[in-house]
Write an enzyme that holds these catalytic residues in place. Sequence first.
Site, PDB file in Angstrom:
ATOM      1  N   PHE A   1       0.816  -1.221   0.000  1.00  0.00           N
ATOM      2  CA  PHE A   1       0.000   0.000   0.000  1.00  0.00           C
ATOM      3  C   PHE A   1       0.854   1.277   0.000  1.00  0.00           C
ATOM      4  O   PHE A   1       0.416   2.317  -0.463  1.00  0.00           O
ATOM      5  CB  PHE A   1      -0.867   0.051   1.269  1.00  0.00           C
ATOM      6  CG  PHE A   1      -2.023  -0.917   1.286  1.00  0.00           C
ATOM      7  CD1 PHE A   1      -3.007  -0.873   0.306  1.00  0.00           C
ATOM      8  CD2 PHE A   1      -2.161  -1.839   2.319  1.00  0.00           C
ATOM      9  CE1 PHE A   1      -4.093  -1.741   0.353  1.00  0.00           C
ATOM     10  CE2 PHE A   1      -3.245  -2.706   2.369  1.00  0.00           C
ATOM     11  CZ  PHE A   1      -4.218  -2.660   1.381  1.00  0.00           C
TER      12      PHE A   1
ATOM     13  N   THR B   1      -2.068  -6.530  -7.146  1.00  0.00           N
ATOM     14  CA  THR B   1      -1.989  -5.390  -6.226  1.00  0.00           C
ATOM     15  C   THR B   1      -2.569  -5.802  -4.890  1.00  0.00           C
ATOM     16  O   THR B   1      -3.255  -6.823  -4.785  1.00  0.00           O
ATOM     17  CB  THR B   1      -2.831  -4.198  -6.710  1.00  0.00           C
ATOM     18  OG1 THR B   1      -4.220  -4.549  -6.588  1.00  0.00           O
ATOM     19  CG2 THR B   1      -2.498  -3.822  -8.126  1.00  0.00           C
ATOM     20  N   ASP B   2      -2.358  -4.990  -3.875  1.00  0.00           N
ATOM     21  CA  ASP B   2      -3.127  -5.185  -2.654  1.00  0.00           C
ATOM     22  C   ASP B   2      -4.512  -4.554  -2.884  1.00  0.00           C
ATOM     23  O   ASP B   2      -4.763  -3.888  -3.889  1.00  0.00           O
ATOM     24  CB  ASP B   2      -2.407  -4.583  -1.439  1.00  0.00           C
ATOM     25  CG  ASP B   2      -2.876  -5.247  -0.136  1.00  0.00           C
ATOM     26  OD1 ASP B   2      -3.917  -5.945  -0.157  1.00  0.00           O
ATOM     27  OD2 ASP B   2      -2.228  -5.073   0.906  1.00  0.00           O
ATOM     28  N   TYR B   3      -5.374  -4.787  -1.926  1.00  0.00           N
ATOM     29  CA  TYR B   3      -6.791  -4.426  -2.006  1.00  0.00           C
ATOM     30  C   TYR B   3      -6.994  -2.945  -2.398  1.00  0.00           C
ATOM     31  O   TYR B   3      -6.605  -2.056  -1.651  1.00  0.00           O
ATOM     32  CB  TYR B   3      -7.386  -4.662  -0.620  1.00  0.00           C
ATOM     33  CG  TYR B   3      -8.845  -5.007  -0.573  1.00  0.00           C
ATOM     34  CD1 TYR B   3      -9.268  -6.320  -0.428  1.00  0.00           C
ATOM     35  CD2 TYR B   3      -9.800  -4.013  -0.646  1.00  0.00           C
ATOM     36  CE1 TYR B   3     -10.606  -6.639  -0.351  1.00  0.00           C
ATOM     37  CE2 TYR B   3     -11.145  -4.327  -0.573  1.00  0.00           C
ATOM     38  CZ  TYR B   3     -11.539  -5.648  -0.430  1.00  0.00           C
ATOM     39  OH  TYR B   3     -12.873  -5.954  -0.358  1.00  0.00           O
TER      40      TYR B   3
ATOM     41  N   SER C   1      -5.449  -1.043  -4.262  1.00  0.00           N
ATOM     42  CA  SER C   1      -4.233  -0.201  -4.304  1.00  0.00           C
ATOM     43  C   SER C   1      -4.167   0.696  -5.542  1.00  0.00           C
ATOM     44  O   SER C   1      -3.558   1.760  -5.478  1.00  0.00           O
ATOM     45  CB  SER C   1      -2.982  -1.062  -4.285  1.00  0.00           C
ATOM     46  OG  SER C   1      -2.776  -1.582  -3.027  1.00  0.00           O
TER      47      SER C   1
END
Length: 766
Positions: free
Chosen positions: A278, A309-311, A313
């Site tokens: 993030f 990606t992260d959540y 992002s």
Amino acid sequence: MQLFSFSSLICILALFFLPNLIAQQPQDPESKAMDELMSEIQEEPLSAENMDQFTFIETLLSRMTLEEKIGQLTLYTADWGEKGPFLRDQYLGYLKQGKVGALFNAVTPDFIYQLQKIAVEETRLKIPLIFGFDVIHGFRTIFPIPLAEASSWNLDLIEQGARVAAQEASAVGIHWTFAPMVDIARDPRWGRIAEGSGEDTYLGSVIAQARVRGFQGTDLSAKDTIIACAKHYAAYGAAEAGRDYNIVDMSEQRLREVYLPPFHASVQAGVKTFMTSFNDINGVPSTASRWLLTDILRREWRFDGFIVTDYTSIQELIPHGVAANPAEAGKLAISAGVDMDMEAGIFQNELTKLVEKKIVSEAMIDDAVRRILAIKWQLGLFKNPYHYCDPEHAMSKLLTPEHRSVARKMAQESIVLLKNTDQILPLDKKIKTLAVIGPLAANQSELLGCWWGAGDTKDAIPILTGIQAAVSPETKILYAQGCAIQDANTQGFAEAVSIANQADAVVAVLGEAAWMSGEAASRASLDLPGVQEQLLQELHKTGKPIILVLLNGRPLTIAWAEANVAAILECWFLGTETGPAVASVLFGDYNPSAKLPITFPRTVGQIPIYYSYKSTGRPMDPSNKYTSKYFDIPNTPLYPFGYGLGFTTFQLSKPQLSQTKITDQENCTVQVTLTNTGKRAGTETVQLYIRDEVASITRPMKELRSFRKITLDPGSSAEITFTLTPKDFYFYNRDCQYVLEPGIFQIMVGCNSSDVMTERLEIVKK
Ligand code: BGC
């Protein structure tokens, strides 16, 4: 040997000739024939059975519309409702249109089966989905939190734990875990320190590899292996002030030396996916960092899996302030090297337009699709999309006695004995009266810690239950909660003090609630929450011996307890088998062997504090005010990295170097003898550290380079040989070149990072 089947050969030829044929106007009879052949091939359903991976993927790609390609780059979550997991209508619609490549959080076998059926029966190209989930420390059988497992320094057992998790997760149809988290973390205020392996780069790297091996096994297409994901790339653990999601600003030298190696080690272990973090690093959010994702990860390290990606992002590039709108965010992410968009929907909404406007090339999208399809191929999903789906038998593979027994062993090996005055532990099982006190003593709901996967707190065994099962029938166990984990109510103190007065010893079980560590769980204070320390002080006034059992997701500031109670067990969160594991240590059925993977500060004001600090121009000198120190507390930690006691004693001989001078191309061996000088069998972890005395840039006072965990009977000895190779002395210089600078190196061996014996080794240029 037949390399290509006939149909794959036709496909390759067709793929090769197709663009030329299309370009020819008007059509000659030959090209017409080729077109007919192509359309026949297009109509024929693709079979993975008689094609190789390359031909299959290229053929499939040639049949995909741009929307379908972008669909493969799209990952959405399922939600959890009263009746179990469900998919929002909007996502279900996308799924049916072939606009989803992977889903996560669809944890039940029936639901996974149902969703896969939609993908392979109702979509045009019938491309199977990948199902992901955060299998962080177990799936249904919950293991200790990763920071606790790291305390075991037992790589084989950690690997076995990941193996069990993979077996359980794959049994319900999951193919992909968002683990291991390999972020180095040196700030216990950051709640996600619980999810990693602590502060040390070397320990973090070898544990990362053990977990990757455990999850992925040696054959990804086997039914019981899942793909791993090294996260969060990169330096997420260095969030400024320990505040989650915060910015990171550090030298490239430090980034490469401290924070990147566990990621590189994961690539070397064959990890198949990476997750971006993030945070930003030096002004560039990881999700938009071409330098991080493409230059380092793909080009330098030759990573060939895919990057998710992260959540949300990609969406977050807007509040980060590097993209003005979703289109810019999407362009930045795909150009940086991101392959899959988790939950932001930005690839889905923006990439088509970006390709049409020629801001993003379709070739770039094709490459990302290829990488995702390659993993689907390797999982065996094109041959059998239901390969991992076995709704009928799935449940019988969860929480088995074998899995619980591995989890119990892991829990035992994760418990760190921090203090044991006058050998108060182990307690006698025939102790007459034992008071068990504290908000976590009989508690079941907090034992799994953060990220408990598909675990059920009802399976977890409370500490009180473990103690009751361990003691003799004559022992009287008294219990009082004393206080809650967090509020200010002291009304329960009187009852707690009264039972303490009646007992021969007190076991006080204190700590944090599970939600206090993990994501979005930063703390500014590391004290025991609520009135727990006050309760401990009241219990102490009774004069009874107190054994403090701590459950927490991070180092806490427990200086008062260290100074006052008789014994301290750091248990972190131990998962399903908490009760029996803790009881086995309290009563000596298991001799504790864990070592801290992270430094315990005396007070929050010392943070960041870690063993591999550097000297300064004014190293601490208690007699000189103008040196690097605090005037109100010592510089030293409460407990150092690598520290942990057991119920026996060990002695370590002086380290012997094979040579005192070597060339920069030679190895050197270091030998020590470890002797169990106590009265019972026990396990010790011998640690080897190095220090580069003089270099072109300042170097850490100590760096862990190797360790051995050895079990010995009383009176017996073992000779330990460490081999140091030139690679152990390399570092990143000012220009971030990886170099070995000849000179004098200290070689230190000890049983924790503070207490070592030192020899010197000279390295000369060959
Ligand atoms: C976390 C990741 C996790 C993802 C999916 C995010 O909020 O940062 O670690 O894998 O959610 O659950």
